[in-house]
Design a protein around this motif. Sequence first.
Motif, PDB file in Angstrom:
ATOM      1  N   LEU A 185       0.793  -1.228   0.000  1.00  0.00           N
ATOM      2  CA  LEU A 185       0.000   0.000   0.000  1.00  0.00           C
ATOM      3  C   LEU A 185       0.827   1.282   0.000  1.00  0.00           C
ATOM      4  O   LEU A 185       0.523   2.209  -0.757  1.00  0.00           O
ATOM      5  CB  LEU A 185      -0.975   0.001   1.180  1.00  0.00           C
ATOM      6  N   PRO A 186       1.880   1.393   0.854  1.00  0.00           N
ATOM      7  CA  PRO A 186       2.643   2.650   0.848  1.00  0.00           C
ATOM      8  C   PRO A 186       3.238   2.991  -0.508  1.00  0.00           C
ATOM      9  O   PRO A 186       3.352   4.168  -0.859  1.00  0.00           O
ATOM     10  CB  PRO A 186       3.753   2.387   1.886  1.00  0.00           C
ATOM     11  N   MET A 187       3.604   1.960  -1.290  1.00  0.00           N
ATOM     12  CA  MET A 187       4.229   2.203  -2.589  1.00  0.00           C
ATOM     13  C   MET A 187       3.213   2.407  -3.701  1.00  0.00           C
ATOM     14  O   MET A 187       3.573   2.803  -4.809  1.00  0.00           O
ATOM     15  CB  MET A 187       5.147   1.031  -2.955  1.00  0.00           C
ATOM     16  N   LEU A 188       1.935   2.149  -3.416  1.00  0.00           N
ATOM     17  CA  LEU A 188       0.901   2.296  -4.435  1.00  0.00           C
ATOM     18  C   LEU A 188       0.016   3.510  -4.176  1.00  0.00           C
ATOM     19  O   LEU A 188      -0.155   4.367  -5.038  1.00  0.00           O
ATOM     20  CB  LEU A 188       0.022   1.038  -4.475  1.00  0.00           C
ATOM     21  N   ILE A 189      -0.564   3.558  -2.975  1.00  0.00           N
ATOM     22  CA  ILE A 189      -1.578   4.563  -2.684  1.00  0.00           C
ATOM     23  C   ILE A 189      -0.972   5.936  -2.409  1.00  0.00           C
ATOM     24  O   ILE A 189      -1.470   6.956  -2.895  1.00  0.00           O
ATOM     25  CB  ILE A 189      -2.447   4.117  -1.487  1.00  0.00           C
ATOM     26  N   ALA A 190       0.129   5.969  -1.632  1.00  0.00           N
ATOM     27  CA  ALA A 190       0.719   7.264  -1.265  1.00  0.00           C
ATOM     28  C   ALA A 190       1.157   8.095  -2.482  1.00  0.00           C
ATOM     29  O   ALA A 190       0.828   9.292  -2.558  1.00  0.00           O
ATOM     30  CB  ALA A 190       1.877   7.051  -0.295  1.00  0.00           C
ATOM     31  N   PRO A 191       1.884   7.530  -3.461  1.00  0.00           N
ATOM     32  CA  PRO A 191       2.257   8.339  -4.635  1.00  0.00           C
ATOM     33  C   PRO A 191       1.034   8.827  -5.415  1.00  0.00           C
ATOM     34  O   PRO A 191       1.025   9.959  -5.915  1.00  0.00           O
ATOM     35  CB  PRO A 191       3.092   7.371  -5.486  1.00  0.00           C
ATOM     36  N   PHE A 192       0.018   7.960  -5.503  1.00  0.00           N
ATOM     37  CA  PHE A 192      -1.196   8.330  -6.230  1.00  0.00           C
ATOM     38  C   PHE A 192      -1.906   9.497  -5.536  1.00  0.00           C
ATOM     39  O   PHE A 192      -2.294  10.482  -6.175  1.00  0.00           O
ATOM     40  CB  PHE A 192      -2.120   7.119  -6.334  1.00  0.00           C
ATOM     41  N   LEU A 193      -2.078   9.409  -4.202  1.00  0.00           N
ATOM     42  CA  LEU A 193      -2.750  10.474  -3.464  1.00  0.00           C
ATOM     43  C   LEU A 193      -1.960  11.775  -3.528  1.00  0.00           C
ATOM     44  O   LEU A 193      -2.535  12.871  -3.658  1.00  0.00           O
ATOM     45  CB  LEU A 193      -2.953  10.052  -2.011  1.00  0.00           C
ATOM     46  N   LEU A 194      -0.630  11.675  -3.450  1.00  0.00           N
ATOM     47  CA  LEU A 194       0.211  12.868  -3.546  1.00  0.00           C
ATOM     48  C   LEU A 194       0.058  13.521  -4.918  1.00  0.00           C
ATOM     49  O   LEU A 194      -0.020  14.755  -5.033  1.00  0.00           O
ATOM     50  CB  LEU A 194       1.674  12.489  -3.294  1.00  0.00           C
ATOM     51  N   ALA A 195      -0.021  12.696  -5.964  1.00  0.00           N
ATOM     52  CA  ALA A 195      -0.210  13.228  -7.322  1.00  0.00           C
ATOM     53  C   ALA A 195      -1.570  13.904  -7.460  1.00  0.00           C
ATOM     54  O   ALA A 195      -1.685  14.957  -8.109  1.00  0.00           O
ATOM     55  CB  ALA A 195      -0.074  12.106  -8.341  1.00  0.00           C
ATOM     56  N   VAL A 196      -2.605  13.336  -6.852  1.00  0.00           N
ATOM     57  CA  VAL A 196      -3.936  13.944  -6.884  1.00  0.00           C
ATOM     58  C   VAL A 196      -3.910  15.320  -6.219  1.00  0.00           C
ATOM     59  O   VAL A 196      -4.486  16.301  -6.730  1.00  0.00           O
ATOM     60  CB  VAL A 196      -4.968  13.019  -6.179  1.00  0.00           C
ATOM     61  N   LEU A 197      -3.215  15.423  -5.081  1.00  0.00           N
ATOM     62  CA  LEU A 197      -3.112  16.700  -4.371  1.00  0.00           C
ATOM     63  C   LEU A 197      -2.371  17.746  -5.208  1.00  0.00           C
ATOM     64  O   LEU A 197      -2.768  18.921  -5.266  1.00  0.00           O
ATOM     65  CB  LEU A 197      -2.406  16.501  -3.028  1.00  0.00           C
ATOM     66  N   VAL A 198      -1.295  17.312  -5.874  1.00  0.00           N
ATOM     67  CA  VAL A 198      -0.532  18.242  -6.719  1.00  0.00           C
ATOM     68  C   VAL A 198      -1.388  18.723  -7.882  1.00  0.00           C
ATOM     69  O   VAL A 198      -1.411  19.925  -8.209  1.00  0.00           O
ATOM     70  CB  VAL A 198       0.762  17.571  -7.226  1.00  0.00           C
ATOM     71  N   ARG A 199      -2.105  17.808  -8.506  1.00  0.00           N
ATOM     72  CA  ARG A 199      -2.962  18.176  -9.646  1.00  0.00           C
ATOM     73  C   ARG A 199      -4.059  19.153  -9.216  1.00  0.00           C
ATOM     74  O   ARG A 199      -4.451  20.047  -9.974  1.00  0.00           O
ATOM     75  CB  ARG A 199      -3.597  16.938 -10.262  1.00  0.00           C
ATOM     76  N   LYS A 200      -4.545  19.008  -7.990  1.00  0.00           N
ATOM     77  CA  LYS A 200      -5.670  19.828  -7.539  1.00  0.00           C
ATOM     78  C   LYS A 200      -5.238  21.176  -6.988  1.00  0.00           C
ATOM     79  O   LYS A 200      -5.934  22.194  -7.185  1.00  0.00           O
ATOM     80  CB  LYS A 200      -6.453  19.063  -6.472  1.00  0.00           C
TER      81      LYS A 200
END
Length: 330
Positions: A185-200
Motif C-alpha cells: 500500500l505505501p508504494m501504491l496509494i501514497a504516490p497516487f494520493l500525492l499526485a492527486v493533491l498536486v494536480r488539484k
Amino acid sequence: MKSPLGHTNSMWQKLISFLKNWTLPVSMLVGIIGYLVVDALPLSMVVRRGIVNTAEVVQPSLIFAMLFLTCCRIDYKQLRLHRWQGLLLGVQCCLSALLFGVAAWTKGSAVSLVMESAMLCAITPTATAAAVVANKLKGDMSGVIAYTMLSNFLAAVVLPLFAPLLHDSEMAFWPAFGAVLARILPMLIAPFLLAVLVRKYSARLLRLIVGVSDLPFYLWCLCLPISIALAMKTLLHSNIGVGVAISIAVVSLCVCLVSFSIGRQIGRCYDTPVAGAQSLGQKNTAFGIWVAYTFLTPVTSVAGGFYAIWHNVYNAWQLAEQRKRKSSAP
C-alpha cells in the motif's frame, strides 16, 4: 578540416544518442557489473550489509518518485475499470491456481519446488514501472496504473490462501493479508494520493513536473541497476543445485513469455495491446522475492531474480523494435 573540438562534440553526441537509445540494456549491464565488482572486493560484512541496506532504501524511494511523477501525468478521473483488466485478473488467478495445484500435488519433490517458483512468478503483481514502459511504448498508461492496483490487491488475497496449504503454516489469513497490504500500500496509494493533491492544488508544480520529458523513464533506468544487482545477489547466493537453478530459470522465462503474450492478445481485442502486455508481463520482482522469503520456500526467491532479468530483456527488445519501426517509417 574538422577541429579536435568539433570531433569531441561529435563523439559526445554519438555517445549520448547511444545511451538514450540503449538506456535499458546499459542500466542492466551496470547493475550486473556493479554487483560483481562489489562482490569481488575485499569488503567487511558490515560494509557489505551497509551497501545492501542503502540499495534497499534507495530502490523503493526511486520507485515512489517514479510512480508519483507518472500519476502526475494522467487525470485521475481516467483510472476507470475496463473489461480487459478483469480478463487479465482472471488469467493471472487461474494460471496461479493451476501451478499451485501441480505444486501441491507433487509436494515434497523437486517438481513441486519448480512449480512453486512458477506460481510465484504468475501471482507476483504488476510492477509500478510497467506504466512508465507502457507510456514509452505509446500505450494506455492510466489503464496500466489501474491494473497495477488491482493485481496487487489480488496478490494480497490469493497469497494468504495458497501459501499455508503448501507449507502447513499456522499463519491465519488476516495476519498474512495485513502483512502483504502493509508491504504494497505505501508504494501504491501514497504516490497516487500525492499526485492527486498536486494536480488539484499546485498547477505550477504540475507544469514543472510534466514539462520534464521522460523523467519517470530515466528514474526507472536509475532504479534498474539496483534491481538487477539485488536480483544477482539473490541468484548467486541461493546455494541451490545447477539443475534446480536451470529449471527455475526455464519456468520463470516461460511464465514471462506466456504472460506478455496472453496480455498482448487480450489487450489487442480491446485495442490496447501494449497495456495488456505490460500489465500481465512486467512484474514487481522485489515484492516476489519478499513473498518467497516470507510465505514460501526461500529458494523460490531465485525465480524473482530470473524474472527481473527476463522481463527487462523483453522490455529492452520492445523498445528497440519501436525505434526500428520509427526509423523505417516514411
